[in-house]
Design a protein around this motif. Structure first.
Motif, PDB file in Angstrom:
ATOM      1  N   UNK A 357       4.190 -12.206  -2.405  1.00 36.13           N
ATOM      2  CA  UNK A 357       5.113 -11.517  -1.504  1.00 36.13           C
ATOM      3  C   UNK A 357       4.899 -10.009  -1.565  1.00 36.13           C
ATOM      4  N   UNK A 358       5.098  -9.344  -0.421  1.00 33.83           N
ATOM      5  CA  UNK A 358       4.849  -7.902  -0.335  1.00 33.83           C
ATOM      6  C   UNK A 358       5.958  -7.204   0.443  1.00 33.83           C
ATOM      7  N   UNK A 359       6.126  -5.924   0.121  1.00 28.49           N
ATOM      8  CA  UNK A 359       6.877  -4.993   0.961  1.00 28.49           C
ATOM      9  C   UNK A 359       5.942  -3.832   1.274  1.00 28.49           C
ATOM     10  N   UNK A 360       5.839  -3.467   2.544  1.00 24.33           N
ATOM     11  CA  UNK A 360       4.896  -2.436   2.974  1.00 24.33           C
ATOM     12  C   UNK A 360       5.655  -1.373   3.760  1.00 24.33           C
ATOM     13  N   UNK A 361       5.388  -0.107   3.456  1.00 15.39           N
ATOM     14  CA  UNK A 361       5.934   1.014   4.231  1.00 15.39           C
ATOM     15  C   UNK A 361       4.805   1.978   4.539  1.00 15.39           C
ATOM     16  N   UNK A 362       4.783   2.494   5.763  1.00 17.67           N
ATOM     17  CA  UNK A 362       3.758   3.469   6.174  1.00 17.67           C
ATOM     18  C   UNK A 362       4.442   4.717   6.711  1.00 17.67           C
ATOM     19  N   UNK A 363       3.762   5.828   6.536  1.00 17.88           N
ATOM     20  CA  UNK A 363       4.239   7.115   7.070  1.00 17.88           C
ATOM     21  C   UNK A 363       3.120   7.728   7.895  1.00 17.88           C
ATOM     22  N   UNK A 364       3.392   7.959   9.175  1.00 11.88           N
ATOM     23  CA  UNK A 364       2.374   8.500  10.071  1.00 11.88           C
ATOM     24  C   UNK A 364       2.305  10.017   9.924  1.00 11.88           C
ATOM     25  N   UNK A 365       1.219  10.662  10.399  1.00 14.97           N
ATOM     26  CA  UNK A 365       1.132  12.125  10.343  1.00 14.97           C
ATOM     27  C   UNK A 365       2.286  12.814  11.066  1.00 14.97           C
ATOM     28  N   UNK A 418       8.955   2.872  -4.799  1.00 15.56           N
ATOM     29  CA  UNK A 418       7.787   3.083  -3.952  1.00 15.56           C
ATOM     30  C   UNK A 418       8.121   3.988  -2.774  1.00 15.56           C
ATOM     31  N   UNK A 419       9.301   3.827  -2.174  1.00 15.34           N
ATOM     32  CA  UNK A 419       9.705   4.709  -1.071  1.00 15.34           C
ATOM     33  C   UNK A 419       9.866   6.149  -1.555  1.00 15.34           C
ATOM     34  N   UNK A 420      10.366   6.321  -2.765  1.00 15.81           N
ATOM     35  CA  UNK A 420      10.467   7.670  -3.325  1.00 15.81           C
ATOM     36  C   UNK A 420       9.074   8.275  -3.503  1.00 15.81           C
ATOM     37  N   UNK A 421       8.125   7.460  -3.904  1.00 13.68           N
ATOM     38  CA  UNK A 421       6.742   7.934  -4.044  1.00 13.68           C
ATOM     39  C   UNK A 421       6.153   8.265  -2.677  1.00 13.68           C
ATOM     40  N   UNK A 422       6.490   7.492  -1.653  1.00 12.54           N
ATOM     41  CA  UNK A 422       5.965   7.743  -0.301  1.00 12.54           C
ATOM     42  C   UNK A 422       6.396   9.115   0.218  1.00 12.54           C
ATOM     43  N   UNK A 423       7.556   9.579  -0.226  1.00 11.80           N
ATOM     44  CA  UNK A 423       8.046  10.889   0.217  1.00 11.80           C
ATOM     45  C   UNK A 423       7.155  12.029  -0.256  1.00 11.80           C
ATOM     46  N   UNK A 424       6.299  11.787  -1.254  1.00 10.76           N
ATOM     47  CA  UNK A 424       5.381  12.822  -1.733  1.00 10.76           C
ATOM     48  C   UNK A 424       4.162  12.977  -0.829  1.00 10.76           C
ATOM     49  N   UNK A 425       3.992  12.083   0.132  1.00  8.23           N
ATOM     50  CA  UNK A 425       2.814  12.095   0.997  1.00  8.23           C
ATOM     51  C   UNK A 425       3.149  12.695   2.353  1.00  8.23           C
ATOM     52  N   UNK A 426       2.163  13.354   2.956  1.00 10.21           N
ATOM     53  CA  UNK A 426       2.300  13.770   4.357  1.00 10.21           C
ATOM     54  C   UNK A 426       2.110  12.575   5.276  1.00 10.21           C
ATOM     55  N   UNK A 427       1.179  11.707   4.915  1.00  9.54           N
ATOM     56  CA  UNK A 427       1.041  10.419   5.590  1.00  9.54           C
ATOM     57  C   UNK A 427       0.314   9.477   4.650  1.00  9.54           C
ATOM     58  N   UNK A 428       0.637   8.173   4.775  1.00 14.81           N
ATOM     59  CA  UNK A 428       0.032   7.185   3.892  1.00 14.81           C
ATOM     60  C   UNK A 428       0.846   5.917   3.882  1.00 14.81           C
ATOM     61  N   UNK A 429       0.691   5.126   2.826  1.00 16.02           N
ATOM     62  CA  UNK A 429       1.350   3.819   2.768  1.00 16.02           C
ATOM     63  C   UNK A 429       1.636   3.433   1.327  1.00 16.02           C
ATOM     64  N   UNK A 430       2.579   2.489   1.200  1.00 15.69           N
ATOM     65  CA  UNK A 430       2.862   1.870  -0.098  1.00 15.69           C
ATOM     66  C   UNK A 430       2.855   0.358   0.084  1.00 15.69           C
ATOM     67  N   UNK A 431       2.397  -0.337  -0.933  1.00 17.53           N
ATOM     68  CA  UNK A 431       2.423  -1.804  -0.945  1.00 17.53           C
ATOM     69  C   UNK A 431       3.062  -2.224  -2.261  1.00 17.53           C
ATOM     70  N   UNK A 432       4.145  -3.020  -2.160  1.00 18.02           N
ATOM     71  CA  UNK A 432       4.873  -3.484  -3.340  1.00 18.02           C
ATOM     72  C   UNK A 432       4.627  -4.971  -3.514  1.00 18.02           C
ATOM     73  N   UNK A 433       4.157  -5.366  -4.696  1.00 17.56           N
ATOM     74  CA  UNK A 433       3.993  -6.755  -5.068  1.00 17.56           C
ATOM     75  C   UNK A 433       4.724  -6.999  -6.397  1.00 17.56           C
ATOM     76  N   UNK A 434       4.923  -8.243  -6.771  1.00 16.06           N
ATOM     77  CA  UNK A 434       5.636  -8.517  -8.026  1.00 16.06           C
ATOM     78  C   UNK A 434       4.989  -7.881  -9.247  1.00 16.06           C
TER      79      UNK A 434
END
Length: 638
Positions: A357-365, A418-434
């Motif tokens: 199972x995964x949770x995915x979040x992306x942040x565009x430019x 992971x969402x807190x880590x995504x805030x450090x990026x200008x754009x990118x993605x996170x993938x969460x697995x168990x």
């Protein structure tokens, strides 16, 4: 017989009288000597050595020059204690008093996040209103406490330039104390980093006026790092740091020596800060890095005293067990080890695959956030979406998640971390697995990798198997991307080439149509507040020279005031009118006169640096003023 007796009697009386007079004379002289000696001795004992004592009969004269009126009175009192006060004749003078010395003019300025306060004494010749206005401009809306006093004495030499430099420095130092004297400016300030401190010191020292002594004490305090984090990885025999914290340069040297022995190539940066959990931090890290190299790769993370060793999924079980056991034994007592030999990680990246199972979040430019994949229940979904909107913006989040009640324990914590880590990026993605969290993307923050590692190592706890593939791009860095001095003037030049600043004919009033041009210039100058520039006004040769001079000065000051009204920090800008003295075209033609009527923005270089070649190459932004046709005097044509 009677006559003879009378003569005898008279002779006796005369002889007695003469004897009495003689005795009285000797007595008076004795009294004079006694009085003079006694008074002189008493005055000498009282350290009144400036008093001269003389006698005239029974009178005693006191003469000399007393340092003060009080000293004169005390000397007279000493003499009166020995002889009757009416016998002590005062012939003493008092030394003329020295002129009242001018007070010491000085100003103490304190600036912090709450505002600016200033206290001190300034000459009445200093323009107090101008000083306060400049302080309010620097304060930019925060509170200003004005406790300045003034005194009517001549302005000391060097005072105005010292005060101007102090105010100039204040604009660059948000947390500072500045003490201004006529010949000395003492600056105590706090910077955010050692690099910023060096830059501030270099910029300030370049601007010191001749003859002024400056004392700089700009500190770069060590940050408190929490958790105190270090993360080292080895992939294909090559080592690298995601985060490196140390308590001293000696510790850094110890860590880097161990890292280079295990495959680190090139330089690595470690942050010196406060918060290390043990004096043996460097030794523990060196032992851990060596163990990671021995099993052939993976990652080791130190988060305070918690150590997580994650081996490569291809590591033989026997090797992993042996190295993990030895590492647990070798680590200092305060450190605890969690060792992981993971199963192979498969990243689907869509949140919909057939793998784990995964949770995915992306942040565009552009900043758009998309949330996909699995969450445990409706309550968690609401919390995750609310957090994302609060962190990234209400209108920036698009959510398309689905619910899965079979997700492992701790899933919401992993997603939020992971969402807190995504805030450090200008754009990118996170993938969460168990058993794994991956962060990929691009950032303009040079410390983003370390911050992400710190966030994940703290929030994920023992399940610290994560990957960080983050690239730093200087063009995205808001500090590194600031324009150079030449780029500042070139930017203004481009604006002025597109749209000209206009004035009312023969006046220093900026035309309403020039507002947009000034807005664009103000936007550029907010990134160029440390660049010294001159706003120069020029006219053609029509009309009287003094009128042209005044008109050009007024127009340059009008542009300066317009920028100040747009909340631009103008402490590094100077307005100067040149009148008709520096034409760039022929004043005998209308086209030439039009070209000569202009505003220029020019770099102000430090006095020790300019050369003839540099001056000829100074970038200049020129605004040829568009004038309405006027039928009035020649002065109106300017």
């Amino acid at each position: 017989m009677r006559l003879s007796s009378s003569i005898i009697v008279f002779s006796v009386y005369v002889t007695a009288a003469a004897a009495a007079v003689l005795v009285a004379s000797f007595a008076a002289e004795a009294i004079e000597r006694f009085s003079t000696h006694s008074i002189s001795k008493a005055l000498e004992e009282g350290e009144f050595d400036w008093v001269h004592v003389s006698s005239d009969g029974l009178q005693v004269r006191l003469s000399g020059t007393a340092p003060t009126e009080a000293d004169r009175f005390r000397a007279l009192s000493v003499a009166g204690s020995i002889v009757d006060a009416h016998r002590a004749i005062d012939r003493m003078e008092v030394q003329a008093g020295a002129e009242i010395a001018a007070p010491r003019f000085s100003v103490e300025i304190l600036r912090n996040g709450d505002g600016i306060s200033l206290i001190g004494l300034i000459p009445t010749g200093t323009n107090r209103d101008q000083v306060v206005t400049k302080i309010e401009e620097i304060a930019d809306g925060t509170h200003v406490t004005d406790m300045l006093e003034s005194a009517d004495h001549p302005v000391p030499e060097g005072w105005e330039s010292a005060l101007s430099f102090g105010l100039d420095a204040l604009g660059s130092l948000p947390r500072s104390k500045i003490s201004v004297d006529a010949d000395l400016v003492a600056i105590t300030a706090i910077s955010n980093s050692a690099a910023e401190r060096e830059q501030l010191e270099a910029n300030l020292l370049q601007r010191v006026p001749d003859g002024l002594e400056v004392m700089l004490d700009i500190s770069a305090p060590r940050p408190v790092i929490t958790p105190f984090t270090l993360r080292y990885l080895i992939n294909d025999g090559v080592g690298s740091f995601d985060a490196c914290s140390a308590d001293s340069q000696t510790t850094i040297d110890q860590i880097l020596t161990a890292a280079r022995a295990s495959g680190l190539q090139g330089d690595a940066e470690c942050v010196i800060g406060l918060g290390n959990p043990s004096p043996k931090w460097g030794s523990a890290v060196a032992i851990g890095v060596k163990a990671l190299a021995e099993i052939g790769g993976g990652s080791i993370t130190f988060s305070d005293a918690d150590v997580t060793l994650v081996a490569l999924d291809t590591t033989p079980q026997a090797l992993f067990d042996r190295v993990a056991g030895e590492l647990e034994t070798d680590l200092p007592d305060v450190f605890s080890l969690h060792a992981v030999l993971p199963d192979p990680v498969e990243i689907d990246g869509t949140g919909e695959g057939q793998g784990p199972p995964e949770f995915v979040a992306t942040r565009s430019p552009e900043g758009l956030i998309q949330l996909r994949g699995r969450l445990t229940d409706e309550r968690v979904r609401s919390a995750v979406e609310s957090y994302a909107r609060a962190r990234f913006g209400m209108d920036q989040v698009y959510a398309a998640t689905r619910l899965d009640a079979e997700l492992p324990d701790g899933w919401p914590v992993r997603v939020l971390a992971a969402l807190e880590a995504l805030a450090e990026l200008n754009h990118g993605s996170i993938v969460v697995q168990p058993d794994f969290v991956e962060v990929r993307g691009t950032t303009g923050h040079p410390e983003a990798r370390a911050n992400i590692s710190r966030i994940l190592s703290e929030k994920l706890g023992e399940a610290e198997n994560f990957g960080v593939e983050v690239t730093y791009e200087e063009t995205l860095d808001p500090i590194a991307a600031l324009p150079t001095t030449e780029e500042c003037v070139d930017g203004i030049n481009a604006v002025l080439a597109e749209t000209k600043i206009t004035f009312a004919p023969g006046a220093a009033t900026i035309a309403a149509g020039a507002g947009r041009t000034l807005d664009k210039i103000a936007d550029i100058m907010r990134d160029c507040q440390d660049v010294k520039m001159e706003i120069a006004g020029h006219t053609d040769s029509q009309g009287r020279e003094i009128m042209n001079q005044n008109l050009s000065q007024g127009r340059a000051e009008a542009v300066l005031s317009a920028l100040m009204a747009r909340r631009v920090l103008t402490s590094n800008l100077e307005a100067k009118g040149y009148g008709e003295s520096t034409p760039i075209a022929d004043n005998d033609t209308e086209e030439g006169r039009e070209a000569n009527r202009r505003i220029e923005f020019t770099l102000i270089l430090p006095e020790e640096e300019p050369t003839e070649e540099a001056e000829s190459a100074t970038p200049t932004a020129v605004a040829n003023e568009t004038e309405a046709t006027a039928t009035g005097t020649d002065d109106e044509q300017n």
